[in-house]
Design a protein around this motif. Structure first.
Motif, PDB file in Angstrom:
ATOM      1  N   ALA A  97       0.805  -1.224   0.000  1.00 60.44           N
ATOM      2  CA  ALA A  97       0.000   0.000   0.000  1.00 60.44           C
ATOM      3  C   ALA A  97       0.836   1.271   0.000  1.00 60.44           C
ATOM      4  O   ALA A  97       0.383   2.311  -0.484  1.00 60.44           O
ATOM      5  N   PHE A  98       2.038   1.205   0.547  1.00 57.51           N
ATOM      6  CA  PHE A  98       2.872   2.405   0.608  1.00 57.51           C
ATOM      7  C   PHE A  98       3.990   2.372  -0.441  1.00 57.51           C
ATOM      8  O   PHE A  98       4.077   3.275  -1.284  1.00 57.51           O
ATOM      9  N   LEU A  99       4.820   1.340  -0.424  1.00 61.47           N
ATOM     10  CA  LEU A  99       5.952   1.298  -1.350  1.00 61.47           C
ATOM     11  C   LEU A  99       5.506   0.995  -2.783  1.00 61.47           C
ATOM     12  O   LEU A  99       5.812   1.749  -3.714  1.00 61.47           O
ATOM     13  N   SER A 100       4.796  -0.112  -2.959  1.00 66.99           N
ATOM     14  CA  SER A 100       4.405  -0.515  -4.317  1.00 66.99           C
ATOM     15  C   SER A 100       3.471   0.501  -4.957  1.00 66.99           C
ATOM     16  O   SER A 100       3.565   0.757  -6.160  1.00 66.99           O
ATOM     17  N   MET A 101       2.576   1.093  -4.154  1.00 61.50           N
ATOM     18  CA  MET A 101       1.665   2.070  -4.743  1.00 61.50           C
ATOM     19  C   MET A 101       2.411   3.328  -5.178  1.00 61.50           C
ATOM     20  O   MET A 101       2.131   3.905  -6.232  1.00 61.50           O
ATOM     21  N   THR A 102       3.375   3.776  -4.370  1.00 63.42           N
ATOM     22  CA  THR A 102       4.170   4.946  -4.748  1.00 63.42           C
ATOM     23  C   THR A 102       4.946   4.680  -6.027  1.00 63.42           C
ATOM     24  O   THR A 102       5.013   5.542  -6.924  1.00 63.42           O
ATOM     25  N   ILE A 103       5.519   3.486  -6.136  1.00 66.55           N
ATOM     26  CA  ILE A 103       6.238   3.114  -7.355  1.00 66.55           C
ATOM     27  C   ILE A 103       5.285   3.066  -8.548  1.00 66.55           C
ATOM     28  O   ILE A 103       5.621   3.507  -9.652  1.00 66.55           O
ATOM     29  N   THR A 104       4.071   2.543  -8.325  1.00 68.31           N
ATOM     30  CA  THR A 104       3.072   2.483  -9.395  1.00 68.31           C
ATOM     31  C   THR A 104       2.732   3.872  -9.907  1.00 68.31           C
ATOM     32  O   THR A 104       2.636   4.093 -11.121  1.00 68.31           O
ATOM     33  N   VAL A 105       2.539   4.821  -8.987  1.00 68.10           N
ATOM     34  CA  VAL A 105       2.242   6.202  -9.391  1.00 68.10           C
ATOM     35  C   VAL A 105       3.381   6.738 -10.249  1.00 68.10           C
ATOM     36  O   VAL A 105       3.155   7.356 -11.303  1.00 68.10           O
ATOM     37  N   GLY A 106       4.624   6.514  -9.819  1.00 64.83           N
ATOM     38  CA  GLY A 106       5.775   6.997 -10.577  1.00 64.83           C
ATOM     39  C   GLY A 106       5.872   6.375 -11.958  1.00 64.83           C
ATOM     40  O   GLY A 106       6.149   7.066 -12.953  1.00 64.83           O
ATOM     41  N   LEU A 107       5.612   5.068 -12.048  1.00 62.35           N
ATOM     42  CA  LEU A 107       5.686   4.385 -13.335  1.00 62.35           C
ATOM     43  C   LEU A 107       4.579   4.858 -14.276  1.00 62.35           C
ATOM     44  O   LEU A 107       4.821   5.093 -15.476  1.00 62.35           O
ATOM     45  N   ILE A 108       3.364   4.995 -13.751  1.00 54.70           N
ATOM     46  CA  ILE A 108       2.257   5.491 -14.580  1.00 54.70           C
ATOM     47  C   ILE A 108       2.534   6.916 -15.038  1.00 54.70           C
ATOM     48  O   ILE A 108       2.267   7.283 -16.195  1.00 54.70           O
ATOM     49  N   ALA A 109       3.081   7.726 -14.135  1.00 57.77           N
ATOM     50  CA  ALA A 109       3.403   9.119 -14.499  1.00 57.77           C
ATOM     51  C   ALA A 109       4.443   9.153 -15.617  1.00 57.77           C
ATOM     52  O   ALA A 109       4.343   9.961 -16.553  1.00 57.77           O
ATOM     53  N   ALA A 110       5.453   8.281 -15.539  1.00 58.15           N
ATOM     54  CA  ALA A 110       6.477   8.237 -16.579  1.00 58.15           C
ATOM     55  C   ALA A 110       5.878   7.838 -17.920  1.00 58.15           C
ATOM     56  O   ALA A 110       6.177   8.446 -18.968  1.00 58.15           O
ATOM     57  N   VAL A 111       5.011   6.824 -17.899  1.00 60.87           N
ATOM     58  CA  VAL A 111       4.345   6.408 -19.138  1.00 60.87           C
ATOM     59  C   VAL A 111       3.422   7.523 -19.645  1.00 60.87           C
ATOM     60  O   VAL A 111       3.315   7.753 -20.857  1.00 60.87           O
ATOM     61  N   GLY A 112       2.775   8.223 -18.712  1.00 59.64           N
ATOM     62  CA  GLY A 112       1.882   9.307 -19.106  1.00 59.64           C
ATOM     63  C   GLY A 112       2.609  10.428 -19.820  1.00 59.64           C
ATOM     64  O   GLY A 112       2.101  10.981 -20.811  1.00 59.64           O
TER      65      GLY A 112
END
Length: 431
Positions: A97-112
Motif C-alpha cells: 500500500a505504501f511502497l508498491s503504490m508509490t512506485i506504481t504512481v511513478g511508473l504510470i506518471a512516466a508512461v503518461g
C-alpha cells in the motif's frame, strides 16, 4: 423509466442474482461482470434509460462512489481486525500500500509523460487515480474472518483498503502541479498536511473512535442493559462520524474508516466477576440475541458479528450501484488507440515491477509473488478519484482523457480479473 418500472427492474435483478449466484461462481463469472453488462445496456450504448455523463454529473457520481468506498473500507477493516497488529502478516499489505503504490504512481506518471503525451501534473494525477487497487470487485479475494486468514487474500484486501487512502496525496499533488482549484498551498503543505498528517491522523482518529465507541456500547450493554439492538445504526453512525471528523481535521477519511473497522473488531469482552461463558459466541448454546448482547462474555463478539453481517450486505448493494454506473458510463469514452497498449502495460508490466520492487527481500514463494502481482484490481477507488479530479476544474480535454483511461481500465479489470480470480483462487486453495 417510471418508479414502478425501476422497482420491477431492480427487484427482478436482485432475485435473479440470488438464484444464479452459485451458478455464476461455477461458471467463473463474478457478479460485477453481470452488473457491468447490464449497466452498459441501460446506458446510452443500449436502451439509454440512464445517462450518467461523468462530465455533467461528476459531483453526484463522486458522492455515490464515496459512499460505496466507505462501506467497502469499513467492511474490510472488520474482516481484518481479528489479526493482531504485531502479526507479521501486516508487512505485506503495508509494503504494497505504501511502497508498491508509490512506485506504481511513478511508473504510470512516466508512461503518461513519455507515452501518452501528458503534462507532468496530468501524468501524476493519472497515476494517483489508477494506482489504488480494489479487491471488492473480484470474486473470492476478500479474506475470511479469523485469526489466521489466507496470506494472499489478507495481503490483497489490506493493500486495497490502505492504498485508497494513501493515493490521495498523489491525486492532490497532480492537481497542485496543474494549478487546479482547491489543490493546496505548495509542496511543503502537500508533504506535511496531505501526506504525513493525513496518514497518521486518519489512522489515529479511526482507531480512537472505533475503540471508544465499541467499548462504550459493550459497557452499556453488559452493565446497564442499554444500547441494545440497532447494530445497523451503530455501523452507519461509526462510519459517518469517523469520516466526518477525519475530513474536518484535514486527515484521510478513508484510512480513518478502515482503522475504525479494525479497532471495533478488536474491542475485547469485559467479563463481570462471577459470570460464566455460555459457550461459543455469537450463537452460544441457542441463546437469543438479547441474552448474548448483554452478557459480559459475549457482548463484544455479538456486536461485531452483527455489524459485519450488515456491512457485508451493504457492500454487495454498493457494488451493484457503482458497477452499473461504470457500465452505463462506458459509451462516454473516446476512441483512443493508446488505451489498448496502456492497459496491458499497466496490468502486466507496471504492476509486476511495482510489486517486485516494493516487496524486495520479502520471503515469498514464486506462486504467491506472481498472484499478488497479477491481482492489481482497479475499481471503486479509481472511479472516486476520477470524479474528484473532474470536480476540481481540470480542463475539459484532460477530463475526457482521464475518463477514457479510467473507465476502460476499471471495466477491463472487472472482466479479466473477475474471470481469472475464480480459476487462480481455486488453484491456490488446492496448493
Amino acid at each position: 423509466m417510471t418508479l414502478p418500472f425501476w422497482s420491477l427492474f431492480i427487484g427482478l435483478l436482485l432475485i435473479i442474482m440470488v438464484l444464479l449466484g452459485t451458478l455464476l461462481t461455477r461458471l467463473l463469472l463474478s457478479s460485477a461482470m453481470i452488473y457491468l453488462g447490464i449497466g452498459y445496456v441501460l446506458g446510452p450504448g443500449g436502451l439509454s434509460v440512464i445517462n450518467p455523463d461523468p462530465a455533467l454529473y461528476a459531483e453526484i457520481l463522486e458522492s455515490v462512489a464515496l459512499v460505496a468506498l466507505l462501506i467497502s473500507l469499513f467492511t474490510v477493516g472488520l474482516k481484518m481486525g481479528t489479526v493482531p497488529l504485531s502479526d507479521r502478516r501486516w508487512l505485506l499489505p503495508l509494503r504494497l500500500a505504501f511502497l508498491s503504490m508509490t512506485i506504481t504512481v511513478g511508473l504510470i506518471a512516466a508512461v503518461g509523460v513519455w507515452g501518452l503525451g501528458l503534462s507532468l501534473g496530468a501524468a501524476v494525477l493519472l497515476g494517483g487515480i489508477l494506482a489504488p487497487t480494489d479487491p471488492v470487485l473480484a470474486s473470492g479475494l476478500q479474506p475470511e474472518s479469523g485469526a489466521k486468514p489466507d496470506r494472499l487474500q489478507f495481503s490483497l484486501a489490506g493493500e486495497g483498503a490502505l492504498n485508497d487512502g494513501t493515493a490521495f496525496p498523489f491525486v492532490m499533488l497532480g492537481l497542485h502541479l496543474l494549478g487546479a482549484r482547491g489543490s493546496g498551498f505548495g509542496i511543503w503543505h502537500w508533504w506535511l498536511v496531505d501526506v504525513l498528517w493525513a496518514t497518521a491522523g486518519g489512522l489515529f482518529i479511526g482507531g480512537a473512535f472505533g475503540t471508544l465507541i465499541g467499548r462504550v456500547v459493550v459497557y452499556l450493554r453488559t452493565r446497564h442493559q442499554l444500547a441494545v439492538g440497532l447494530d445497523e445504526f451503530l455501523s452507519l453512525g461509526l462510519m459517518l462520524l469517523t469520516y466526518g471528523v477525519a475530513q474536518l481535521s484535514l486527515t484521510s477519511g478513508f484510512l480513518a474508516v478502515f482503522a475504525a473497522g479494525l479497532a471495533l473488531q478488536r474491542v475485547k469482552e469485559q467479563p463481570r466477576a462471577g459470570a460464566t461463558s455460555l459457550g461459543a459466541a455469537p450463537d452460544a448454546s441457542g441463546h437469543g440475541y438479547g441474552v448474548l448482547a448483554t452478557h459480559s462474555h459475549h457482548a463484544s463478539a455479538v456486536m461485531t458479528h452483527a455489524v459485519q453481517g450488515f456491512n457485508e450486505q451493504l457492500e454487495k448493494l454498493a457494488e451493484l450501484a457503482i458497477v452499473l454506473l461504470v457500465g452505463a458510463m462506458l459509451p462516454y469514452v473516446i476512441l483512443w488507440t493508446a488505451v489498448w497498449w496502456f492497459i496491458p502495460l499497466l496490468f502486466v508490466l507496471l504492476r509486476t515491477l511495482a510489486v517486485s520492487v516494493g516487496l524486495l527481500g520479502e520471503p515469498l514463494t514464486m506462486r504467491l509473488h506472481s498472484m499478488i502481482g497479477w491481482f492489481g484490481i482497479r475499481g471503486i477507488g479509481s472511479v472516486f478519484y476520477l470524479m474528484f479530479a473532474i470536480n476540481h476544474d481540470i480542463t475539459a480535454s484532460l477530463a475526457q482523457e482521464l475518463i477514457t483511461l479510467t473507465l476502460v481500465t476499471v471495466a477491463v479489470s472487472i472482466l479479466v480479473h473477475g474471470v481469472s480470480a475464480g480459476l487462480l483462487m481455486k488453484w491456490h486453495g488446492r496448493r
